[in-house]
Write a protein that holds these residues in place. Sequence first.
Motif, PDB file in Angstrom:
ATOM      1  N   GLU A   1       0.897  -1.040  -0.125  1.00 11.80           N
ATOM      2  CA  GLU A   1       0.383  -0.490   0.601  1.00 11.80           C
ATOM      3  C   GLU A   1       0.380   1.469   0.020  1.00 11.80           C
ATOM      4  O   GLU A   1       0.688   2.250  -1.112  1.00 11.80           O
ATOM      5  N   SER A   2       1.836   0.994   1.378  1.00 10.09           N
ATOM      6  CA  SER A   2       2.514   2.752   0.660  1.00 10.09           C
ATOM      7  C   SER A   2       4.379   2.263   0.705  1.00 10.09           C
ATOM      8  O   SER A   2       4.184   1.060   1.508  1.00 10.09           O
TER       9      SER A   2
ATOM     10  N   SER B   1      -2.629   5.861  -2.763  1.00 12.05           N
ATOM     11  CA  SER B   1      -2.317   6.390  -0.836  1.00 12.05           C
ATOM     12  C   SER B   1      -1.143   7.448  -1.105  1.00 12.05           C
ATOM     13  O   SER B   1       0.053   7.751  -1.809  1.00 12.05           O
TER      14      SER B   1
END
Length: 182
Positions: A128-129, A153
């Motif tokens: 996600e990040s 994100s």
Amino acid sequence: GTGVGTSSFTMNGGSLKAEVGPLFYVTNTQCIIEVKEADLVAMSGTLLAASADRWGNTGSNGGNVTFNAENETLSGNITCDNISSIIIELQKGTTLTGAINSDNAGGSIALNLDPTSTWNVTGTSYLESLIDKNLTLANIKDNGNTIYYDSNSSANSWLEGKTYTLTDGGQLIPQSQARSNI
């Protein structure tokens, strides 16, 4: 742990080995795992898994893990189901050899690398990040593998939604991930 709430596991030195299954498995709880200079061996090839299991209320019984490692040599994959989340902090010369969320199970995994730490990527990975204090990304040894990051994100704004070719010819690719459980 199986109880709801926040649990923590801290290991400074020593050794821990799992013959079968993940070395660390988190379900139905918030958990902080801190390892420093410990000898960790995951025979199964899975270092850390966060997922729902038979405990807790279905749909809200995932695991939420913060995994902090300092001066560690870590080997194994990291997996996360769609109601779980993992934050991985690699610091002070830590090396992680493994794939992260390779089955793209929908879980939220954030990887934070300090400039002294290395990720040795062994398979396609979905994050996600990604925060990397080495802005050249040279501490990601991609071995030709592809890493996807969530272009939606805000933590990834420094990547500007771009595709990067990494040291060994693999790529860091933006992917819009619509996640229903956030």
